[in-house]
Design a protein around this motif. Structure first.
Motif, mmCIF file in Angstrom:
data_model
loop_
_atom_site.group_PDB
_atom_site.id
_atom_site.type_symbol
_atom_site.label_atom_id
_atom_site.label_comp_id
_atom_site.label_asym_id
_atom_site.label_seq_id
_atom_site.Cartn_x
_atom_site.Cartn_y
_atom_site.Cartn_z
ATOM 1 N N ALA A 1 0.813 -1.218 0.000
ATOM 2 C CA ALA A 1 0.000 0.000 0.000
ATOM 3 C C ALA A 1 0.844 1.265 0.000
ATOM 4 C CB ALA A 1 -0.945 0.002 1.199
ATOM 5 N N GLY A 2 2.125 1.166 0.341
ATOM 6 C CA GLY A 2 3.008 2.322 0.342
ATOM 7 C C GLY A 2 3.712 2.544 -0.984
ATOM 8 N N ARG A 3 3.423 1.696 -1.968
ATOM 9 C CA ARG A 3 4.064 1.778 -3.287
ATOM 10 C C ARG A 3 3.027 2.008 -4.374
ATOM 11 N NH1 ARG A 3 9.062 2.829 -2.785
ATOM 12 N NH2 ARG A 3 9.875 1.853 -0.939
ATOM 13 N N CYS A 4 3.376 2.815 -5.340
ATOM 14 C CA CYS A 4 2.506 3.082 -6.484
ATOM 15 C C CYS A 4 2.316 1.790 -7.283
ATOM 16 C CB CYS A 4 3.141 4.155 -7.359
ATOM 17 S SG CYS A 4 2.252 4.497 -8.896
ATOM 18 N N PRO A 5 1.073 1.435 -7.608
ATOM 19 C CA PRO A 5 0.844 0.213 -8.371
ATOM 20 C C PRO A 5 1.274 0.311 -9.834
ATOM 21 C CG PRO A 5 -1.224 1.368 -8.040
ATOM 22 C CD PRO A 5 -0.174 2.101 -7.250
ATOM 23 N N LEU A 6 1.636 1.502 -10.294
ATOM 24 C CA LEU A 6 2.064 1.668 -11.687
ATOM 25 C C LEU A 6 3.580 1.651 -11.841
ATOM 26 C CD1 LEU A 6 -0.484 4.400 -12.811
ATOM 27 C CD2 LEU A 6 -0.609 1.923 -13.116
ATOM 28 N N CYS A 7 4.286 2.383 -10.976
ATOM 29 C CA CYS A 7 5.749 2.468 -11.130
ATOM 30 C C CYS A 7 6.513 1.800 -9.994
ATOM 31 C CB CYS A 7 6.188 3.920 -11.263
ATOM 32 S SG CYS A 7 6.076 4.865 -9.715
ATOM 33 N N GLY A 8 5.841 1.475 -8.910
ATOM 34 C CA GLY A 8 6.500 0.844 -7.767
ATOM 35 C C GLY A 8 7.181 1.835 -6.841
ATOM 36 N N GLY A 9 7.106 3.129 -7.167
ATOM 37 C CA GLY A 9 7.724 4.145 -6.324
ATOM 38 C C GLY A 9 6.895 4.425 -5.080
ATOM 39 N N ARG B 1 -9.722 8.617 -15.958
ATOM 40 C CA ARG B 1 -10.199 7.243 -16.121
ATOM 41 C C ARG B 1 -9.110 6.381 -16.772
ATOM 42 N NH1 ARG B 1 -16.016 5.970 -18.148
ATOM 43 N NH2 ARG B 1 -16.048 7.992 -17.191
ATOM 44 N N GLU B 2 -8.422 6.946 -17.762
ATOM 45 C CA GLU B 2 -7.371 6.207 -18.457
ATOM 46 C C GLU B 2 -6.246 5.809 -17.498
ATOM 47 O OE1 GLU B 2 -8.580 9.200 -19.532
ATOM 48 O OE2 GLU B 2 -9.780 8.477 -21.211
ATOM 49 N N LEU B 3 -5.883 6.730 -16.595
ATOM 50 C CA LEU B 3 -4.834 6.442 -15.619
ATOM 51 C C LEU B 3 -5.287 5.336 -14.665
ATOM 52 C CD1 LEU B 3 -2.069 7.113 -14.382
ATOM 53 C CD2 LEU B 3 -3.238 8.835 -12.984
ATOM 54 N N LEU B 4 -6.493 5.445 -14.152
ATOM 55 C CA LEU B 4 -7.009 4.436 -13.226
ATOM 56 C C LEU B 4 -7.125 3.065 -13.883
ATOM 57 C CD1 LEU B 4 -9.721 6.566 -11.422
ATOM 58 C CD2 LEU B 4 -7.465 5.912 -10.555
ATOM 59 N N CYS C 1 -2.318 3.562 -3.589
ATOM 60 C CA CYS C 1 -2.509 4.827 -4.296
ATOM 61 C C CYS C 1 -1.470 5.014 -5.398
ATOM 62 C CB CYS C 1 -2.369 5.990 -3.321
ATOM 63 S SG CYS C 1 -3.618 6.021 -2.039
ATOM 64 N N ILE C 2 -1.890 5.651 -6.465
ATOM 65 C CA ILE C 2 -0.974 6.059 -7.531
ATOM 66 C C ILE C 2 -0.143 7.220 -6.987
ATOM 67 C CG2 ILE C 2 -0.837 7.058 -9.849
ATOM 68 C CD1 ILE C 2 -3.576 5.749 -10.395
ATOM 69 N N CYS C 3 1.142 7.268 -7.332
ATOM 70 C CA CYS C 3 2.018 8.333 -6.834
ATOM 71 C C CYS C 3 1.815 9.641 -7.610
ATOM 72 C CB CYS C 3 3.476 7.902 -6.887
ATOM 73 S SG CYS C 3 4.177 7.797 -8.543
ATOM 74 N N ALA C 4 2.280 10.729 -7.009
ATOM 75 C CA ALA C 4 2.151 12.051 -7.627
ATOM 76 C C ALA C 4 2.884 12.117 -8.956
ATOM 77 C CB ALA C 4 2.658 13.125 -6.673
ATOM 78 N N ALA C 5 4.023 11.442 -9.067
ATOM 79 C CA ALA C 5 4.785 11.476 -10.320
ATOM 80 C C ALA C 5 3.995 10.842 -11.460
ATOM 81 C CB ALA C 5 6.125 10.768 -10.142
ATOM 82 N N CYS C 6 3.332 9.726 -11.219
ATOM 83 C CA CYS C 6 2.537 9.078 -12.269
ATOM 84 C C CYS C 6 1.318 9.912 -12.634
ATOM 85 C CB CYS C 6 2.122 7.668 -11.834
ATOM 86 S SG CYS C 6 3.463 6.457 -11.906
ATOM 87 N N VAL C 7 0.716 10.569 -11.643
ATOM 88 C CA VAL C 7 -0.424 11.452 -11.925
ATOM 89 C C VAL C 7 0.038 12.622 -12.788
ATOM 90 C CG1 VAL C 7 -2.151 12.992 -10.906
ATOM 91 C CG2 VAL C 7 -1.686 10.774 -9.850
ATOM 92 N N ALA C 8 1.168 13.231 -12.426
ATOM 93 C CA ALA C 8 1.695 14.367 -13.196
ATOM 94 C C ALA C 8 2.065 13.942 -14.603
ATOM 95 C CB ALA C 8 2.904 14.969 -12.479
ATOM 96 N N GLN C 9 2.693 12.773 -14.755
ATOM 97 C CA GLN C 9 3.067 12.279 -16.078
ATOM 98 C C GLN C 9 1.828 12.063 -16.943
ATOM 99 O OE1 GLN C 9 4.855 8.388 -16.144
ATOM 100 N NE2 GLN C 9 5.923 8.820 -18.054
ATOM 101 N N ALA C 10 0.775 11.505 -16.375
ATOM 102 C CA ALA C 10 -0.455 11.266 -17.128
ATOM 103 C C ALA C 10 -1.099 12.589 -17.528
ATOM 104 C CB ALA C 10 -1.430 10.437 -16.294
ATOM 105 N N LEU C 11 -1.037 13.570 -16.641
ATOM 106 C CA LEU C 11 -1.598 14.894 -16.950
ATOM 107 C C LEU C 11 -0.828 15.543 -18.099
ATOM 108 C CD1 LEU C 11 -3.642 17.072 -16.245
ATOM 109 C CD2 LEU C 11 -2.018 17.938 -14.562
ATOM 110 N N ARG C 12 0.510 15.468 -18.049
ATOM 111 C CA ARG C 12 1.317 16.034 -19.142
ATOM 112 C C ARG C 12 1.032 15.326 -20.470
ATOM 113 N NH1 ARG C 12 5.229 15.921 -15.119
ATOM 114 N NH2 ARG C 12 6.134 14.020 -15.962
#
Length: 78
Positions: A12-20, A48-51, A63-74
């Protein structure tokens, strides 16, 4: 016949997308027992695409990390 082992739950402490480290304040509070300020994700927008990129076994577990959220937004900007 030996029992089939249960699959390990995602960390739960790691992003399920990047592992960070996802720096989830809610998870930190659970781990430490200490109240935390509101999590950064409270004000974040998760497309929705990110989730949908979260592996099925990790959905609702971490939870998804802030870096993955920012990357998806960009990536979604023209």
């Amino acid at each position: 016949m030996p029992a089939t082992p249960e699959p390990a739950l995602p960390d739960a402490g790691r992003c399920p997308l990047c592992g960070g480290d996802n720096r989830c304040a809610m998870e930190i509070a659970r781990d430490t027992g200490e109240a935390q300020p509101p999590c950064w994700c409270v004000d974040a927008t998760f497309s929705r695409e990110l989730l949908e990129r979260i592996p099925a076994e990790a959905r609702g577990q971490a939870c998804i990390c802030a870096a993955c959220v920012a990357q998806a937004l960009r990536a979604s900007r023209p």
